[in-house]
Motif scaffolding. Structure first.
Motif, PDB file in Angstrom:
ATOM      1  N   GLU A 105       0.804  -1.140  -0.151  1.00 51.95           N
ATOM      2  CA  GLU A 105      -0.029  -0.066   0.051  1.00 51.95           C
ATOM      3  C   GLU A 105       0.826   1.217   0.056  1.00 51.95           C
ATOM      4  OE1 GLU A 105      -2.324  -0.450   3.258  1.00 51.95           O
ATOM      5  OE2 GLU A 105      -3.776  -2.114   2.591  1.00 51.95           O
ATOM      6  N   ALA A 106       1.913   1.235   0.742  1.00 49.31           N
ATOM      7  CA  ALA A 106       2.799   2.452   0.739  1.00 49.31           C
ATOM      8  C   ALA A 106       3.490   2.467  -0.588  1.00 49.31           C
ATOM      9  CB  ALA A 106       4.086   2.020   1.667  1.00 49.31           C
ATOM     10  N   HIS A 107       3.750   1.389  -1.285  1.00 53.87           N
ATOM     11  CA  HIS A 107       4.124   1.565  -2.838  1.00 53.87           C
ATOM     12  C   HIS A 107       3.137   1.927  -3.701  1.00 53.87           C
ATOM     13  CE1 HIS A 107       6.770   0.317  -5.893  1.00 53.87           C
ATOM     14  NE2 HIS A 107       6.005  -0.406  -6.337  1.00 53.87           N
ATOM     15  N   GLY A 108       2.088   1.690  -3.319  1.00 53.15           N
ATOM     16  CA  GLY A 108       1.097   2.258  -4.275  1.00 53.15           C
ATOM     17  C   GLY A 108       0.690   3.796  -4.131  1.00 53.15           C
ATOM     18  N   ALA A 109       0.901   4.258  -2.894  1.00 50.39           N
ATOM     19  CA  ALA A 109       0.775   5.711  -2.648  1.00 50.39           C
ATOM     20  C   ALA A 109       1.913   6.340  -3.361  1.00 50.39           C
ATOM     21  CB  ALA A 109       1.021   6.037  -1.109  1.00 50.39           C
ATOM     22  N   CYS A 110       3.249   5.758  -3.363  1.00 54.66           N
ATOM     23  CA  CYS A 110       4.320   6.330  -3.955  1.00 54.66           C
ATOM     24  C   CYS A 110       4.164   6.454  -5.411  1.00 54.66           C
ATOM     25  CB  CYS A 110       5.616   5.751  -3.944  1.00 54.66           C
ATOM     26  SG  CYS A 110       6.220   5.855  -2.045  1.00 54.66           S
ATOM     27  N   GLU A 111       3.362   5.570  -6.057  1.00 53.88           N
ATOM     28  CA  GLU A 111       3.111   5.388  -7.574  1.00 53.88           C
ATOM     29  C   GLU A 111       2.024   6.396  -7.758  1.00 53.88           C
ATOM     30  OE1 GLU A 111       1.617   2.166 -10.937  1.00 53.88           O
ATOM     31  OE2 GLU A 111       1.059   1.873  -8.706  1.00 53.88           O
ATOM     32  N   ALA A 112       1.056   6.813  -6.899  1.00 57.97           N
ATOM     33  CA  ALA A 112       0.162   7.871  -7.298  1.00 57.97           C
ATOM     34  C   ALA A 112       0.941   9.034  -7.228  1.00 57.97           C
ATOM     35  CB  ALA A 112      -0.974   7.767  -6.263  1.00 57.97           C
ATOM     36  N   ALA A 113       1.697   9.384  -6.226  1.00 59.37           N
ATOM     37  CA  ALA A 113       2.491  10.630  -6.255  1.00 59.37           C
ATOM     38  C   ALA A 113       3.475  10.832  -7.474  1.00 59.37           C
ATOM     39  CB  ALA A 113       3.308  10.718  -4.870  1.00 59.37           C
ATOM     40  N   ARG A 114       4.013   9.758  -7.792  1.00 60.07           N
ATOM     41  CA  ARG A 114       4.879   9.761  -9.036  1.00 60.07           C
ATOM     42  C   ARG A 114       3.967  10.175 -10.158  1.00 60.07           C
ATOM     43  NH1 ARG A 114       6.098   6.220 -13.264  1.00 60.07           N
ATOM     44  NH2 ARG A 114       4.448   5.026 -12.376  1.00 60.07           N
ATOM     45  N   ALA A 115       2.873   9.605 -10.446  1.00 57.42           N
ATOM     46  CA  ALA A 115       2.054   9.774 -11.471  1.00 57.42           C
ATOM     47  C   ALA A 115       1.639  11.149 -11.553  1.00 57.42           C
ATOM     48  CB  ALA A 115       0.869   8.903 -11.494  1.00 57.42           C
ATOM     49  N   ALA A 116       1.476  11.860 -10.467  1.00 62.34           N
ATOM     50  CA  ALA A 116       1.139  13.401 -10.251  1.00 62.34           C
ATOM     51  C   ALA A 116       2.142  14.300 -10.376  1.00 62.34           C
ATOM     52  CB  ALA A 116       0.389  13.392  -9.018  1.00 62.34           C
ATOM     53  N   ALA A 117       3.487  13.573 -10.585  1.00 61.66           N
ATOM     54  CA  ALA A 117       4.868  14.324 -10.533  1.00 61.66           C
ATOM     55  C   ALA A 117       4.760  15.377  -9.123  1.00 61.66           C
ATOM     56  CB  ALA A 117       4.973  15.072 -11.658  1.00 61.66           C
ATOM     57  N   ASP A 118       4.290  14.712  -8.106  1.00 64.66           N
ATOM     58  CA  ASP A 118       4.268  15.452  -6.815  1.00 64.66           C
ATOM     59  C   ASP A 118       5.501  14.959  -5.906  1.00 64.66           C
ATOM     60  OD1 ASP A 118       3.741  16.667  -4.302  1.00 64.66           O
ATOM     61  OD2 ASP A 118       1.422  16.196  -4.538  1.00 64.66           O
ATOM     62  N   SER A 119       6.474  15.854  -5.825  1.00 61.79           N
ATOM     63  CA  SER A 119       7.633  15.367  -4.963  1.00 61.79           C
ATOM     64  C   SER A 119       7.619  15.437  -3.532  1.00 61.79           C
ATOM     65  CB  SER A 119       8.898  15.945  -5.508  1.00 61.79           C
ATOM     66  OG  SER A 119       8.771  17.534  -4.907  1.00 61.79           O
ATOM     67  N   ASP A 120       6.677  16.481  -3.005  1.00 58.12           N
ATOM     68  CA  ASP A 120       6.306  16.249  -1.567  1.00 58.12           C
ATOM     69  C   ASP A 120       5.482  14.967  -1.315  1.00 58.12           C
ATOM     70  OD1 ASP A 120       7.797  18.681  -1.036  1.00 58.12           O
ATOM     71  OD2 ASP A 120       6.347  19.743  -1.596  1.00 58.12           O
ATOM     72  N   ALA A 121       4.349  14.749  -2.150  1.00 55.63           N
ATOM     73  CA  ALA A 121       3.617  13.700  -1.587  1.00 55.63           C
ATOM     74  C   ALA A 121       4.371  12.329  -1.849  1.00 55.63           C
ATOM     75  CB  ALA A 121       2.328  13.487  -2.465  1.00 55.63           C
ATOM     76  N   TYR A 122       5.225  12.272  -2.675  1.00 58.90           N
ATOM     77  CA  TYR A 122       5.931  11.174  -3.008  1.00 58.90           C
ATOM     78  C   TYR A 122       7.156  10.858  -1.641  1.00 58.90           C
ATOM     79  CZ  TYR A 122       9.013   7.565  -5.027  1.00 58.90           C
ATOM     80  OH  TYR A 122       9.566   6.554  -5.332  1.00 58.90           O
ATOM     81  N   PHE A 123       7.499  12.176  -1.072  1.00 53.89           N
ATOM     82  CA  PHE A 123       8.374  12.238  -0.100  1.00 53.89           C
ATOM     83  C   PHE A 123       7.750  11.390   1.051  1.00 53.89           C
ATOM     84  CE2 PHE A 123       9.491  14.131   3.879  1.00 53.89           C
ATOM     85  CZ  PHE A 123      10.869  13.887   4.176  1.00 53.89           C
ATOM     86  N   TYR A 124       6.408  11.947   1.429  1.00 54.15           N
ATOM     87  CA  TYR A 124       5.765  11.208   2.432  1.00 54.15           C
ATOM     88  C   TYR A 124       5.508   9.960   2.433  1.00 54.15           C
ATOM     89  CZ  TYR A 124       5.224  16.076   4.238  1.00 54.15           C
ATOM     90  OH  TYR A 124       5.542  17.482   4.594  1.00 54.15           O
ATOM     91  N   GLY A 125       5.051   9.559   1.163  1.00 44.18           N
ATOM     92  CA  GLY A 125       4.812   8.028   0.612  1.00 44.18           C
ATOM     93  C   GLY A 125       6.119   7.215   0.841  1.00 44.18           C
ATOM     94  N   ASN A 126       7.263   7.974   0.532  1.00 45.45           N
ATOM     95  CA  ASN A 126       8.739   7.316   0.758  1.00 45.45           C
ATOM     96  C   ASN A 126       8.885   6.826   2.012  1.00 45.45           C
ATOM     97  OD1 ASN A 126      11.332   6.357  -0.729  1.00 45.45           O
ATOM     98  ND2 ASN A 126      11.832   8.321   0.814  1.00 45.45           N
ATOM     99  N   GLU A 127       8.548   7.819   3.067  1.00 45.63           N
ATOM    100  CA  GLU A 127       8.857   7.687   4.419  1.00 45.63           C
ATOM    101  C   GLU A 127       7.919   6.494   4.904  1.00 45.63           C
ATOM    102  OE1 GLU A 127       8.477  11.079   6.762  1.00 45.63           O
ATOM    103  OE2 GLU A 127      10.650  11.267   6.544  1.00 45.63           O
TER     104      GLU A 127
END
Length: 215
Positions: A105-127
């Motif tokens: 699920e955390a990997h999925g959140a990173c995928e959604a942030a990557r698709a949106a090119a949202d580095s901040d959202a990806y950062f939180y998903g990455n954490e």
């Protein structure tokens, strides 16, 4: 997110980008005026930054910024790579079904942030992704050490994600980690995490360039 955590992130970034260079004084009264908040969240934010090793709090003398040199950063990322590799190796053997689902699920959140090119959202998903691996190691001491070093490198890991193309690369590296852990392959998980974390060659040059560009 608490006000103190928001303040920590703002000051973290100023330190990472050089806006607040080593030796800069962080005066409580000045920070209260700058951010329009009370002293309580300011003090809480400074304590968080001190725990990360980014500032020194001196009794009755205020706080001073500490910032690692490029060589120190390389050393810290090298150690982080080995610590995360150990977490990944153990997590591949020890994660239960619910924990593996949390990682997916955390990997999925990173995928959604990557698709949106949202580095901040990806950062939180990455954490969330990395914390799931630390927890999944089922080694409390190792988890504490990993989280401590993760906090110290937090602002620099965040800057890395703003380098052009890094979100796509990071996500593909995460995919390799997930695949290895779900397969129960501890050695492959360790290699994938070490390669994901260690900053060298072009990646380190990109990180240093991003620091310079944001000054």
């Amino acid at each position: 997110m608490k006000i103190s955590e928001q303040l920590r992130e703002k000051i973290e970034e100023q330190i990472a980008t050089g806006e607040l260079p080593p030796g800069s004084a962080l005066d409580e009264a000045m920070l209260v005026e700058r951010y329009g908040v009370s002293r309580t969240p300011i003090r809480e934010a400074l304590l968080l930054l001190s725990a990360e090793g980014l500032i020194d709090i001196r009794p009755r003398r205020g706080a001073l910024v500490k910032s690692p040199s490029p060589i120190r950063l390389i050393e810290m990322f090298e150690v982080m790579g080995e610590v995360e590799a150990m977490c990944g190796r153990l997590a591949a053997r020890r994660m239960d079904a619910a924990e593996r689902q949390g990682l997916v699920e955390a990997h999925g959140a990173c995928e959604a942030a990557r698709a949106a090119a949202d580095s901040d959202a990806y950062f939180y998903g990455n954490e969330r992704f990395h914390m799931a691996i630390y927890s999944g190691s089922h080694n409390g001491f190792l988890q504490e050490e990993a989280m401590s070093l993760h906090r110290r490198l937090r602002p620099y890991r965040r800057l890395q994600l703003r380098v052009r193309g890094r979100l796509d690369v990071s996500f593909s590296e995460h995919a390799a980690v997930v695949q290895a852990i779900l397969a129960g392959d501890g050695d492959a998980a360790a290699v994938a995490l070490r390669d994901h974390i260690v900053v060298q060659g072009e990646r380190f040059a990109d990180l240093v360039a991003s620091l310079e560009a944001l000054k």
